[in-house]
Enzyme design. Structure first.
Site, mmCIF file in Angstrom:
data_model
loop_
_atom_site.group_PDB
_atom_site.id
_atom_site.type_symbol
_atom_site.label_atom_id
_atom_site.label_comp_id
_atom_site.label_asym_id
_atom_site.label_seq_id
_atom_site.Cartn_x
_atom_site.Cartn_y
_atom_site.Cartn_z
ATOM 1 N N SER A 1 0.524 -1.314 -0.075
ATOM 2 C CA SER A 1 0.510 0.213 0.369
ATOM 3 C C SER A 1 0.710 1.381 -0.045
ATOM 4 C CB SER A 1 -0.925 -0.242 1.321
ATOM 5 O OG SER A 1 -1.912 1.178 1.572
ATOM 6 N N CYS A 2 0.050 2.441 -0.746
ATOM 7 C CA CYS A 2 1.188 3.433 -0.783
ATOM 8 C C CYS A 2 0.342 5.129 -0.065
ATOM 9 C CB CYS A 2 0.992 3.726 -2.293
ATOM 10 S SG CYS A 2 0.254 3.870 -3.444
ATOM 11 N N VAL A 3 -0.445 4.351 0.016
ATOM 12 C CA VAL A 3 -1.264 6.022 0.838
ATOM 13 C C VAL A 3 -0.862 6.463 2.102
ATOM 14 C CG1 VAL A 3 -2.298 4.152 2.916
ATOM 15 C CG2 VAL A 3 -4.106 6.086 1.914
#
Length: 806
Positions: A242-244
Site C-alpha cells: 500500500s502507498c496511502v
C-alpha cells in the site's frame, strides 16, 4: 543521479543571464518591485518539482520525466549506495534515443508484440561485450531448467500483471527458440472483493489469501474464509504494498515504523520473506516511499537490495507513469544451479556477504540491464484507443452517463472551486468565454459536434468549466485541442497540472481520474485504461467489472512491460540461486509445457451442458432458410439499419433522429446538441428503421453459408505470373477486339452487326499486359476497319458541330 543533474542544470543555465543583469546594477536596490517577478517565477517551478513524487492518485507525474533522455536513473535519495553498487562492474554508457532512432522503431501496440521485441533484445544482449546481461541467455536458462517450473507468488498486485508478463515472456521465447519455461502460480493475496473475483476468474490460483498482514504466520485466511497453510519455497515474489501513507497529498502521513496501512502491509510481506526466504523479491511503490529504510530492513534479513525509478513511456507504452521498483536478492542462498547441473559454467559472481553467489554486482547489473532493455513508445495514444463504435466503448459510455440526459442536473455548490477558476482566468488573461462547452449555470451544456454529449450533460460545472479553461490555454498558444490527441485530468483542480504535456502521450492514470481525450470528446474507458498498462485485454474475462472497477484495477496496477523487464533481468542475473533447480526433472511431456500454469483447486468435476439430454439432431441448412427477397426491399432495410448518429453505436436505434434539409446531416436530439453546429430546417426522420442486429440476423438467415463464384479464371491465360491488373486494363484485355476471351466468330456488336474476327499477330511482335503497364509501345498498325453502321456513325459525328461547354 547524472540524468537528473543534467535535466536540472540545463534550465538553470538558460535563466542565468537574466538573473546576473539586475544583480550587476547597483542602482537596482531602491526598486523592490523589480526583484519580485523572479521570485514569482520560481514558485511554480518549485511546486512542479514536488508534484511528481506523489502517490498514484496524483496525476502530475508527467512533469517529472519530460526530458528527451529516455533511460532510467536512480533518484537522489541514495547517491552513496549507487557508488557502492558500481564498484565491481562498469556499465555501458547510457543510451539516449534520438528522434531518428525513435521514428525507425517498429510500431508496437499489442502487448505480445512488445514482449516479443523485449525477448529478442534480451537475447542480443548476451553477445554484447560489456552489457549487463553478457553471457546470460534466456534460452540457456530454459534449457538448464529442463521443464522445472518457476514458482511465483504475488501480493497486492491487483491485475496480476507480473503473471501476465511472465506468460508473454514464455510465449515469446517459445516462438523464437522453441524452448519453454513453465511458471507455477503458487498463491495470490488481495483484499478487495472484486479484485479477488477478477483473479479467481482469470488465473485460478491454488490459494487466494485475503490479508497480506497474516502471511507471516504459518496459516492465513483465504478469500473464502477458510484457514490454509501459507506455502513457501518460492523463486520470485512480486509485491505492491500500500502507498496511502507515503503520498504527499495525504495530510496525515505515517512513517513505515508507525504501523499505518502502508507500514503494516510492508511488515506482513517482510515477515513472509524472512520465514520462507524466496530467491528474488521485486517490490513496487510510489516515488515518495521510504526506500532507504526498506533497503536497510532487507539487509537485516540477509538480502542485498537496490531500487530504481522507471517510467512507463520509456518501455513501449505512451503512458507517463513514474514508479520505483526494488530488487532484493538472497545473499545466503546456495548455488543451486551448480548443484543441479554439476560443473556447469557460471557467470561472474558478486562478493557481498553470505555465500557470495549474488551480491552488489548483480544489483548494479540489474540497474544497467533495465536501462539497456528500455525502448521508447513507438505508437501514439490513439493506437491504444478502441473505435468509437466499439460495443465496449458504447457500454462504458452508457455506464459513465448514468444521469438521464433529458433531465437537468441538480444544484451543485462549487463555490470554492469557482473562486479558483475565476482567479485562473484573471491571472492567465483567458477571459470569461466558454467556447468548448457553452455551458450555462445549472442548465444547457454542449460540447463539440463529435463529443459525447450525454457524458457532458452528466458532469458538474467544475468539470465543464475546467474543459473551457484548458481549451483557452491551448488556444492562447495557437493550438486547437479538438484536433490533437491530448488527455485532460478533469478530476484535479484548475491550479494543478490538468493537461498532458505531450500530444499522443497519456499522463499518469489513477483510480479516480477522469481522463478526457480532446479529439474524442469523451473519457478513456476501462478496457483502454488497462491496455495503457500493457494488459492484454482481449485475453481476459472482464464480464463482471464495470468501468470504474477497471479504472481502479489499472490505476493500482504495475505496468506489465516494466515489471516484466525487472523480473526478466533478475532471473538471468540470479539464476544460480533459483529454487527451481532443487526440484527433480519432470518427464518429457511435462517439460514441453510452457507458460503460466494455473490450477482450479481440488475440484475435478466438469460442468455439463445445460439441457444436454434434451438436445435433438437437426440438419444443417447450408443454403439458407429462405430467399433474400426483392432487392429494393433489402436495400431499404439496410438503409433503415444504418447508423444516423454517433450516439447510436453499433447496435442502438435512436427514436428522435432529425435531418438537416440543407446538408442532409442526421443526428439524435438527445445525443447531440441542437445548436452545435447550427443546421437549417431540422426535420424528423419518418422512414422506418430496423435495429442493426435484426437486419444482420435476417441477412445471415437468407444468404447461404457457402457461396461459389464461377467464371473468374477466364483471364488467367493472359495474366503473367505475379501480375496484378487494374480492373480497366483487364476489361480491355477481355474484350473481343483485343483478341481475348470467347469465340470471336459468333460475337456481335451492340447494334447486331457481325463483328469481324481479329487477325492473329505473330507471337514475336505481341506485347504483354505488363509491358503496357510499364509504358512499352508496340509498332504502329493500321486501324481496325469499322463495320458499315459504325462508319456512318463516325461520319455523322465528324459533320455535327462541336458541343458548347456550360
Amino acid at each position: 543521479s547524472e540524468s537528473e543533474s543534467e535535466s536540472e542544470e540545463a534550465p538553470k543555465k538558460k535563466k542565468a543571464p537574466p538573473k546576473k543583469k539586475p544583480a550587476a546594477k547597483p542602482a537596482a536596490k531602491p526598486k523592490p518591485a523589480a526583484a519580485k517577478p523572479p521570485a514569482a517565477k520560481k514558485a511554480p517551478a518549485r511546486q512542479a518539482k514536488k508534484l511528481p513524487a506523489t502517490e498514484g492518485g496524483d496525476d502530475d507525474d508527467e512533469e517529472e520525466e519530460d526530458s528527451d533522455a529516455v533511460f532510467e536513473a536512480k533518484p537522489r535519495l541514495k547517491p552513496k549506495k549507487r557508488a557502492a553498487l558500481g564498484s565491481g562492474y562498469k556499465p555501458l554508457a547510457k543510451k539516449r534515443w534520438s528522434a531518428e532512432e525513435i521514428e525507425a522503431l517498429p510500431v508496437l501496440v499489442k502487448p505480445q508484440q512488445m514482449f516479443d521485441d523485449m525477448v529478442t533484445r534480451t537475447e542480443a544482449q548476451q553477445a554484447c561485450k560489456g552489457a549487463a546481461l553478457e553471457g546470460r541467455s534466456l534460452e540457456g536458462l530454459a534449457r538448464e531448467l529442463a521443464g522445472r517450473p518457476l514458482r511465483v507468488a504475488t501480493m497486492c498486485s491487483g491485475t496480476e500483471s507480473p503473471l501476465l508478463a511472465l506468460d508473454m515472456i514464455c510465449g515469446a521465447l517459445k516462438a523464437q527458440s522453441g524452448q519453454s519455461i513453465a511458471v507455477e502460480h503458487v498463491f495470490s493475496c488481495e483484499i478487495e472483493p472484486f479484485k479477488q473475483a477478477y483473479i479467481e476468474r482469470n488465473f485460478a490460483p491454488p490459494l487466494l489469501f485475503r490479508d497480506i498482514r497474516e502471511l507471516g504466520d504459518e496459516e492465513a485466511t483465504t478469500a473464502y474464509g477458510a484457514t490454509r497453510p501459507v506455502p513457501g519455497e518460492v523463486d520470485v515474489l512480486i509485491a505492491g504494498t500500500s502507498c496511502v501513507d507515503y503520498s504527499t497529498m495525504n495530510n496525515k502521513q505515517k512513517k513505515i515504523d508507525e504501523k499505518g496501512e502502508s507500514g503494516q502491509t510492508f511488515w506482513g510481506m517482510l515477515a513472509w520473506v524472512k520465514r520462507t526466504r524466496p530467491s528474488i523479491v521485486v517490490q513496487e511503490n510510489v516515488c515518495s516511499a521510504p526506500w532507504e529504510e526498506m533497503v536497510g530492513y532487507y539487509a537485516k534479513e540477509g538480502y542485498a537490495a537496490t531500487f530504481l525509478r522507471v517510467d512507463t513511456k520509456n518501455h513501449y507504452i505512451p503512458h507517463t507513469r513514474t514508479r520505483i521498483y526494488l530488487l532484493a536478492l538472497d545473499t545466503h542462498a546456495p548455488n543451486r544451479r551448480a548443484a543441479a547441473l554439476g560443473d556447469a559454467p557460471m557467470g561472474e559472481a558478486g562478493g557481498a556477504g553470505g555465500s557470495g553467489v549474488v551480491g552488489e554486482e548483480e544489483l548494479a547489473r540489474w540497474e544497467a540491464a533495465i536501462s539497456e532493455l528500455s525502448c521508447p513508445a513507438s505508437s501514439s495514444l490513439e493506437a491504444f484507443l478502441l473505435p468509437t463504435d466499439d460495443p465496449r466503448v458504447h457500454t462504458a459510455r452508457e455506464d459513465l452517463s448514468h444521469i438521464d440526459p433529458t433531465k437537468q442536473r441538480g444544484v451543485v455548490d462549487w463555490g470554492r472551486c469557482e473562486t479558483r477558476h475565476q482567479r485562473a482566468r484573471t491571472d492567465e488573461e483567458l477571459g470569461a468565454k466558454r467556447p468548448l462547452t457553452q455551458w450555462v449555470s445549472q442548465g444547457h451544456c454542449a460540447g463539440p459536434d463529435f463529443a459525447w454529449h450525454d457524458w457532458f450533460k452528466s458532469q458538474v460545472e467544475r468539470v465543464v468549466d475546467l474543459c473551457d479553461i484548458n481549451y483557452l490555454r491551448l488556444a492562447r498558444e495557437g493550438q486547437d485541442a479538438n484536433y490533437k490527441t491530448l488527455v485532460w485530468n478533469l478530476s484535479q483542480n484548475v491550479d494543478r497540472s490538468t493537461a498532458s504535456s505531450r500530444p499522443g502521450v497519456c499522463p499518469c492514470l489513477t483510480p479516480n481520474m477522469v481522463p478526457y481525450v480532446t479529439n474524442r470528446g469523451g473519457p478513456i474507458v476501462g478496457p483502454e485504461v488497462l491496455a495503457l498498462q500493457g494488459i492484454p485485454v482481449d485475453d481476459l474475462l472482464l464480464t463482471r467489472e464495470n468501468n470504474d472497477q477497471m479504472a481502479d484495477l489499472a490505476g493500482n496496477a504495475m505496468s506489465s512491460t516494466i515489471v516484466g523487464t525487472c523480473i526478466l533481468a533478475a532471473l538471468l542475473l540470479s539464476r544460480d540461486t533459483l529454487r527451481a533447480f532443487d526440484a527433480p526433472k519432470p518427464d518429457a511431456a511435462a517439460a514441453g509445457a510452457g507458460g503460466l500454469v494455473t490450477s482450479t483447486g481440488s475440484s475435478e468435476t466438469q460442468a455439463d451442458v445445460a439441457g444436454g439430454l434434451a438436445m435433438a439432431e437437426k440438419p444443417l441448412a447450408l443454403l439458407g432458410e429462405g430467399g433474400v427477397g426483392p432487392l429494393a426491399q433489402l436495400l431499404a432495410e439496410a438503409a433503415g439499419s444504418a447508423r444516423m448518429c454517433a450516439s447510436e453505436g453499433r447496435t442502438r436505434v435512436a427514436s428522435d433522429i432529425v435531418r438537416c434539409a440543407k446538408c442532409g446531416t442526421t443526428k439524435s436530439k438527445s445525443g447531440c446538441p441542437e445548436s452545435w453546429p447550427e443546421h437549417v430546417d431540422m426535420a424528423p426522420v419518418t422512414e422506418p428503421r430496423t435495429p442493426p442486429r435484426e437486419f444482420e440476423a435476417k441477412l445471415a438467415a437468407a444468404l447461404p453459408m457457402v457461396v461459389t463464384l464461377g467464371g473468374l479464371g477466364c483471364a488467367d491465360g493472359m495474366r503473367p505470373a505475379g501480375a496484378l491488373l487494374p480492373a480497366g486494363i483487364e476489361a480491355k484485355l477481355l474484350s473481343p477486339t483485343r483478341g481475348g476471351g470467347g469465340d470471336d466468330d459468333d460475337d456481335e456488336d451492340e447494334e447486331g452487326a457481325p463483328r469481324r474476327k481479329a487477325k492473329a499477330k505473330p507471337a514475336a511482335k505481341k506485347v504483354g499486359p505488363m509491358d503496357r503497364l510499364l509504358g512499352k509501345k508496340k509498332k504502329a498498325e493500321p486501324p481496325t476497319p469499322l463495320s458499315p453502321p459504325r462508319r456512318a456513325d463516325a461520319a455523322a459525328a465528324r459533320k455535327s458541330p462541336p458541343r458548347q461547354r456550360d
